[in-house]
Enzyme design. Structure first.
Site, PDB file in Angstrom:
ATOM      1  N   LYS A  59       0.842  -1.194   0.000  1.00 25.33           N
ATOM      2  CA  LYS A  59       0.000   0.000   0.000  1.00 25.33           C
ATOM      3  C   LYS A  59       0.882   1.251   0.000  1.00 25.33           C
ATOM      4  CE  LYS A  59      -3.787   1.988   2.792  1.00 25.33           C
ATOM      5  NZ  LYS A  59      -4.636   1.730   3.997  1.00 25.33           N
ATOM      6  N   SER A 133      -9.507   1.516   3.366  1.00 28.06           N
ATOM      7  CA  SER A 133      -8.753   2.383   2.478  1.00 28.06           C
ATOM      8  C   SER A 133      -7.739   1.639   1.618  1.00 28.06           C
ATOM      9  CB  SER A 133      -8.026   3.452   3.291  1.00 28.06           C
ATOM     10  OG  SER A 133      -7.085   2.874   4.179  1.00 28.06           O
ATOM     11  N   SER A 157      -9.637  -0.617   7.503  1.00 33.18           N
ATOM     12  CA  SER A 157      -9.056  -0.348   6.184  1.00 33.18           C
ATOM     13  C   SER A 157      -8.455  -1.576   5.514  1.00 33.18           C
ATOM     14  CB  SER A 157      -7.986   0.742   6.286  1.00 33.18           C
ATOM     15  OG  SER A 157      -8.590   2.001   6.466  1.00 33.18           O
TER      16      SER A 157
END
Length: 305
Positions: A59, A133, A157
Protein backbone atom coordinates in the site's frame (compact mmCIF):
# COMPACT_ATOMS: atom_id res chain seq x y z
CA UNK A 1 2.45 -20.04 -2.63
CA UNK A 2 6.17 -20.68 -3.26
CA UNK A 3 6.71 -20.82 -7.03
CA UNK A 4 8.78 -23.46 -8.79
CA UNK A 5 10.39 -20.62 -10.74
CA UNK A 6 10.63 -17.07 -9.34
CA UNK A 7 11.23 -15.71 -12.84
CA UNK A 8 8.07 -17.31 -14.19
CA UNK A 9 6.05 -16.17 -11.17
CA UNK A 10 7.20 -12.56 -11.48
CA UNK A 11 6.70 -12.51 -15.25
CA UNK A 12 3.17 -13.83 -14.77
CA UNK A 13 2.47 -11.14 -12.16
CA UNK A 14 3.40 -8.38 -14.60
CA UNK A 15 1.29 -9.96 -17.33
CA UNK A 16 -1.74 -10.08 -15.05
CA UNK A 17 -1.04 -6.53 -13.86
CA UNK A 18 -1.31 -5.27 -17.43
CA UNK A 19 -4.63 -7.05 -17.86
CA UNK A 20 -6.31 -5.88 -14.64
CA UNK A 21 -7.48 -2.67 -13.00
CA UNK A 22 -4.88 0.06 -13.61
CA UNK A 23 -6.38 2.14 -10.79
CA UNK A 24 -5.14 -0.45 -8.30
CA UNK A 25 -1.58 0.83 -8.74
CA UNK A 26 0.09 4.16 -8.01
CA UNK A 27 3.62 3.11 -8.92
CA UNK A 28 5.07 -0.08 -10.37
CA UNK A 29 8.59 -1.42 -10.03
CA UNK A 30 10.11 -1.65 -13.55
CA UNK A 31 9.58 -5.17 -14.82
CA UNK A 32 13.23 -5.53 -15.76
CA UNK A 33 14.26 -4.72 -12.19
CA UNK A 34 11.84 -7.20 -10.62
CA UNK A 35 12.78 -9.92 -13.10
CA UNK A 36 16.47 -9.36 -12.41
CA UNK A 37 15.83 -9.86 -8.69
CA UNK A 38 13.80 -12.97 -9.45
CA UNK A 39 16.63 -14.34 -11.62
CA UNK A 40 19.15 -13.81 -8.81
CA UNK A 41 16.88 -15.59 -6.36
CA UNK A 42 16.38 -18.47 -8.78
CA UNK A 43 20.12 -18.82 -9.30
CA UNK A 44 20.80 -18.79 -5.56
CA UNK A 45 18.10 -21.31 -4.72
CA UNK A 46 15.49 -21.16 -2.03
CA UNK A 47 17.75 -21.78 0.97
CA UNK A 48 15.63 -20.99 4.03
CA UNK A 49 13.72 -18.08 2.49
CA UNK A 50 10.04 -18.65 3.18
CA UNK A 51 8.78 -16.25 0.49
CA UNK A 52 11.35 -17.19 -2.17
CA UNK A 53 10.32 -15.65 -5.47
CA UNK A 54 6.80 -14.68 -4.37
CA UNK A 55 5.59 -11.40 -5.96
CA UNK A 56 3.86 -8.94 -3.62
CA UNK A 57 2.53 -5.39 -3.42
CA UNK A 58 2.57 -2.67 -0.77
CA UNK A 59 0.00 0.00 0.00
CA UNK A 60 1.35 3.42 -0.93
CA UNK A 61 1.42 4.79 2.59
CA UNK A 62 4.26 2.39 3.46
CA UNK A 63 7.83 3.41 2.64
CA UNK A 64 10.12 1.59 0.21
CA UNK A 65 13.55 3.16 -0.20
CA UNK A 66 13.95 4.96 -3.52
CA UNK A 67 10.23 4.82 -4.31
CA UNK A 68 7.70 7.62 -3.93
CA UNK A 69 5.24 7.46 -1.05
CA UNK A 70 2.09 9.43 -1.85
CA UNK A 71 -0.52 8.34 0.73
CA UNK A 72 -2.90 9.00 -2.15
CA UNK A 73 -2.03 12.72 -2.35
CA UNK A 74 0.35 14.05 -5.04
CA UNK A 75 1.03 17.26 -3.09
CA UNK A 76 2.20 15.21 -0.10
CA UNK A 77 4.45 12.82 -2.06
CA UNK A 78 8.07 12.24 -1.09
CA UNK A 79 10.84 9.80 -2.00
CA UNK A 80 11.44 7.40 0.87
CA UNK A 81 15.02 7.21 2.13
CA UNK A 82 14.49 3.95 4.01
CA UNK A 83 12.36 0.85 3.68
CA UNK A 84 9.75 0.15 6.34
CA UNK A 85 10.82 -2.80 8.54
CA UNK A 86 7.69 -4.74 7.55
CA UNK A 87 8.62 -4.53 3.87
CA UNK A 88 12.29 -5.24 4.60
CA UNK A 89 11.33 -8.46 6.38
CA UNK A 90 9.45 -9.67 3.30
CA UNK A 91 12.34 -8.80 1.00
CA UNK A 92 14.77 -10.60 3.30
CA UNK A 93 12.51 -13.66 3.06
CA UNK A 94 12.90 -13.65 -0.72
CA UNK A 95 9.71 -11.89 -1.81
CA UNK A 96 9.77 -9.72 -4.96
CA UNK A 97 8.11 -6.30 -4.84
CA UNK A 98 5.92 -5.52 -7.86
CA UNK A 99 4.62 -2.09 -6.91
CA UNK A 100 2.72 0.25 -4.61
CA UNK A 101 -1.03 0.30 -4.52
CA UNK A 102 -3.84 2.83 -4.44
CA UNK A 103 -5.73 3.86 -1.33
CA UNK A 104 -8.32 6.23 0.03
CA UNK A 105 -6.28 9.38 0.51
CA UNK A 106 -4.34 9.39 3.79
CA UNK A 107 -6.08 6.09 4.58
CA UNK A 108 -9.25 8.04 5.30
CA UNK A 109 -12.25 6.05 4.16
CA UNK A 110 -13.68 2.58 3.67
CA UNK A 111 -14.83 2.96 0.08
CA UNK A 112 -11.80 3.02 -2.25
CA UNK A 113 -13.11 6.04 -4.15
CA UNK A 114 -11.20 8.92 -2.52
CA UNK A 115 -8.06 8.97 -4.61
CA UNK A 116 -6.84 11.21 -7.43
CA UNK A 117 -5.07 8.14 -8.84
CA UNK A 118 -8.35 6.51 -9.85
CA UNK A 119 -11.18 4.47 -8.38
CA UNK A 120 -10.99 0.72 -7.87
CA UNK A 121 -14.02 -1.53 -8.06
CA UNK A 122 -14.69 -4.88 -6.46
CA UNK A 123 -13.24 -7.85 -8.32
CA UNK A 124 -16.47 -9.67 -7.52
CA UNK A 125 -18.67 -7.14 -9.32
CA UNK A 126 -17.54 -4.03 -11.25
CA UNK A 127 -20.67 -2.19 -10.10
CA UNK A 128 -19.59 -2.45 -6.45
CA UNK A 129 -16.97 -0.50 -4.52
CA UNK A 130 -13.65 -2.13 -3.70
CA UNK A 131 -13.75 -1.03 -0.09
CA UNK A 132 -10.96 0.96 1.51
CA UNK A 133 -8.75 2.38 2.48
CA UNK A 134 -6.40 -0.38 1.23
CA UNK A 135 -8.33 -0.70 -2.01
CA UNK A 136 -5.45 -1.33 -4.40
CA UNK A 137 -3.81 -4.03 -2.29
CA UNK A 138 -7.08 -5.93 -1.97
CA UNK A 139 -7.77 -5.71 -5.70
CA UNK A 140 -4.22 -6.75 -6.62
CA UNK A 141 -4.62 -9.94 -4.60
CA UNK A 142 -8.22 -10.64 -5.61
CA UNK A 143 -7.32 -10.21 -9.29
CA UNK A 144 -4.52 -12.75 -8.95
CA UNK A 145 -1.75 -10.28 -9.76
CA UNK A 146 0.09 -11.12 -6.53
CA UNK A 147 -0.48 -13.85 -3.93
CA UNK A 148 -0.29 -11.38 -1.05
CA UNK A 149 -0.01 -7.69 -0.31
CA UNK A 150 0.43 -5.34 2.61
CA UNK A 151 -2.13 -2.77 3.61
CA UNK A 152 -2.91 -0.87 6.77
CA UNK A 153 -5.86 -1.22 9.11
CA UNK A 154 -6.74 1.41 11.66
CA UNK A 155 -10.50 0.86 11.82
CA UNK A 156 -11.31 -1.54 9.02
CA UNK A 157 -9.06 -0.35 6.18
CA UNK A 158 -7.73 -3.88 5.68
CA UNK A 159 -10.67 -6.07 6.58
CA UNK A 160 -13.33 -4.12 4.68
CA UNK A 161 -11.69 -4.27 1.22
CA UNK A 162 -10.79 -7.91 1.85
CA UNK A 163 -14.46 -8.68 2.45
CA UNK A 164 -15.54 -6.57 -0.53
CA UNK A 165 -13.24 -8.59 -2.81
CA UNK A 166 -13.72 -12.07 -1.37
CA UNK A 167 -10.20 -12.58 0.00
CA UNK A 168 -8.52 -12.93 3.40
CA UNK A 169 -7.77 -9.79 5.39
CA UNK A 170 -5.63 -10.28 8.48
CA UNK A 171 -5.22 -7.51 11.05
CA UNK A 172 -2.46 -8.47 13.51
CA UNK A 173 -2.63 -7.39 17.13
CA UNK A 174 -1.38 -3.81 17.32
CA UNK A 175 2.31 -3.69 18.12
CA UNK A 176 3.00 -7.14 16.71
CA UNK A 177 4.19 -5.72 13.37
CA UNK A 178 6.25 -2.53 13.24
CA UNK A 179 4.51 0.57 11.87
CA UNK A 180 7.80 2.40 11.37
CA UNK A 181 7.87 3.80 7.85
CA UNK A 182 4.07 3.99 7.66
CA UNK A 183 2.38 7.36 7.09
CA UNK A 184 0.18 7.65 10.19
CA UNK A 185 -3.58 7.80 9.88
CA UNK A 186 -4.13 7.52 13.62
CA UNK A 187 -0.81 6.64 15.20
CA UNK A 188 -2.40 5.25 18.36
CA UNK A 189 -4.35 2.65 16.38
CA UNK A 190 -2.51 2.10 13.09
CA UNK A 191 -1.61 -1.45 12.10
CA UNK A 192 0.08 -3.06 9.09
CA UNK A 193 -2.33 -5.63 7.67
CA UNK A 194 -2.06 -8.56 5.27
CA UNK A 195 -4.10 -9.53 2.22
CA UNK A 196 -3.92 -13.06 0.84
CA UNK A 197 -6.07 -15.57 -1.00
CA UNK A 198 -5.89 -18.18 1.76
CA UNK A 199 -5.65 -18.14 5.54
CA UNK A 200 -2.54 -20.33 5.38
CA UNK A 201 -0.74 -17.86 3.12
CA UNK A 202 -1.69 -14.94 5.35
CA UNK A 203 -0.34 -16.87 8.35
CA UNK A 204 3.00 -17.47 6.61
CA UNK A 205 3.36 -13.76 5.83
CA UNK A 206 2.53 -12.87 9.44
CA UNK A 207 5.17 -15.33 10.68
CA UNK A 208 7.74 -13.68 8.43
CA UNK A 209 6.76 -10.20 9.61
CA UNK A 210 7.02 -11.18 13.26
CA UNK A 211 10.04 -13.46 12.96
CA UNK A 212 8.10 -16.35 14.46
CA UNK A 213 8.67 -19.97 13.48
CA UNK A 214 6.11 -22.04 11.59
CA UNK A 215 4.01 -24.35 13.67
CA UNK A 216 2.03 -27.36 12.48
CA UNK A 217 -1.61 -26.64 11.98
CA UNK A 218 -4.10 -28.66 13.93
CA UNK A 219 -7.72 -29.12 12.93
CA UNK A 220 -9.87 -26.90 15.09
CA UNK A 221 -13.30 -25.39 15.07
CA UNK A 222 -13.33 -21.70 14.27
CA UNK A 223 -15.65 -19.59 16.39
CA UNK A 224 -17.55 -17.09 14.22
CA UNK A 225 -19.17 -14.24 16.10
CA UNK A 226 -22.47 -13.12 14.58
CA UNK A 227 -24.18 -9.91 15.68
CA UNK A 228 -27.98 -9.91 15.55
CA UNK A 229 -29.14 -8.79 12.11
CA UNK A 230 -31.34 -6.23 13.86
CA UNK A 231 -28.15 -4.41 14.86
CA UNK A 232 -27.56 -3.09 11.37
CA UNK A 233 -30.93 -1.96 9.99
CA UNK A 234 -30.49 -4.20 6.95
CA UNK A 235 -32.61 -3.92 3.83
CA UNK A 236 -34.59 -6.98 2.73
CA UNK A 237 -31.95 -8.16 0.19
CA UNK A 238 -29.19 -7.62 2.77
CA UNK A 239 -31.22 -9.46 5.41
CA UNK A 240 -31.67 -12.39 3.03
CA UNK A 241 -27.94 -12.53 2.22
CA UNK A 242 -27.09 -12.28 5.92
CA UNK A 243 -29.41 -15.19 6.75
CA UNK A 244 -28.06 -17.35 3.92
CA UNK A 245 -24.48 -16.74 5.00
CA UNK A 246 -25.22 -17.73 8.58
CA UNK A 247 -26.95 -20.89 7.38
CA UNK A 248 -23.87 -21.83 5.35
CA UNK A 249 -21.60 -21.23 8.34
CA UNK A 250 -23.82 -23.28 10.62
CA UNK A 251 -23.68 -26.15 8.13
CA UNK A 252 -19.88 -26.02 7.95
CA UNK A 253 -18.00 -28.57 10.03
CA UNK A 254 -15.17 -26.14 10.77
CA UNK A 255 -17.30 -23.29 12.16
CA UNK A 256 -19.01 -22.75 15.49
CA UNK A 257 -21.46 -19.88 15.17
CA UNK A 258 -22.17 -17.78 18.25
CA UNK A 259 -24.33 -14.68 18.49
CA UNK A 260 -22.78 -11.82 20.44
CA UNK A 261 -23.64 -8.30 21.53
CA UNK A 262 -21.62 -5.81 19.41
CA UNK A 263 -22.43 -2.82 21.64
CA UNK A 264 -18.95 -2.58 23.24
CA UNK A 265 -17.31 -2.65 19.81
CA UNK A 266 -19.64 0.04 18.50
CA UNK A 267 -18.87 2.18 21.54
CA UNK A 268 -15.14 1.74 20.89
CA UNK A 269 -15.71 2.79 17.28
CA UNK A 270 -17.40 5.96 18.46
CA UNK A 271 -14.38 6.73 20.60
CA UNK A 272 -12.26 6.57 17.46
CA UNK A 273 -14.48 8.50 15.07
CA UNK A 274 -16.34 10.85 17.39
CA UNK A 275 -13.55 11.53 19.88
CA UNK A 276 -10.09 13.02 19.85
CA UNK A 277 -8.35 10.16 18.04
CA UNK A 278 -9.43 11.29 14.56
CA UNK A 279 -7.58 14.56 15.24
CA UNK A 280 -4.31 12.61 15.16
CA UNK A 281 -4.57 12.72 11.37
CA UNK A 282 -3.75 16.42 11.61
CA UNK A 283 -0.24 15.56 12.81
CA UNK A 284 0.42 14.42 9.23
CA UNK A 285 -2.09 16.37 7.16
CA UNK A 286 -2.06 19.61 9.16
CA UNK A 287 0.81 21.42 7.39
CA UNK A 288 -0.54 20.58 3.94
CA UNK A 289 -4.07 21.48 5.02
CA UNK A 290 -2.89 24.91 6.18
CA UNK A 291 -0.82 25.54 3.06
CA UNK A 292 -3.05 24.10 0.33
CA UNK A 293 -6.41 22.77 1.52
CA UNK A 294 -7.54 22.13 -2.05
CA UNK A 295 -4.81 19.50 -2.38
CA UNK A 296 -6.92 17.20 -0.23
CA UNK A 297 -9.87 15.16 -1.40
CA UNK A 298 -12.97 17.17 -0.35
CA UNK A 299 -14.40 14.32 1.72
CA UNK A 300 -11.08 13.66 3.42
CA UNK A 301 -10.76 17.37 4.18
CA UNK A 302 -14.22 17.37 5.72
CA UNK A 303 -13.41 14.33 7.89
CA UNK A 304 -10.20 15.72 9.33
CA UNK A 305 -11.56 19.21 9.95
Amino acid sequence: MIPSSPVEAVAAAYERLRENQPAAWISVVPGSEALARAARLEEEGRRDRRLWGVPFAVKDNIDVAGMTTTAGCPAFAYTASATAPAVAALLDAGAVLVGKTNLDQFATGLVGTRSPYGVCHSELDPSLISGGSSSGSAVAVAAGVVPFALGTDTAGSGRVPAAANGIVGLKPTRGLVSTEGVVPACRSWDCVSIFARTVDNAAVVLEVLTGSHPHPSTPASVVVGIPPSSSWGLSLPQESAFTQTIAQLEAATWAEVREFDPTPLLEAGRLLYEGSFVAERLTVIGPLLAKDPDALDPTVRQVVT
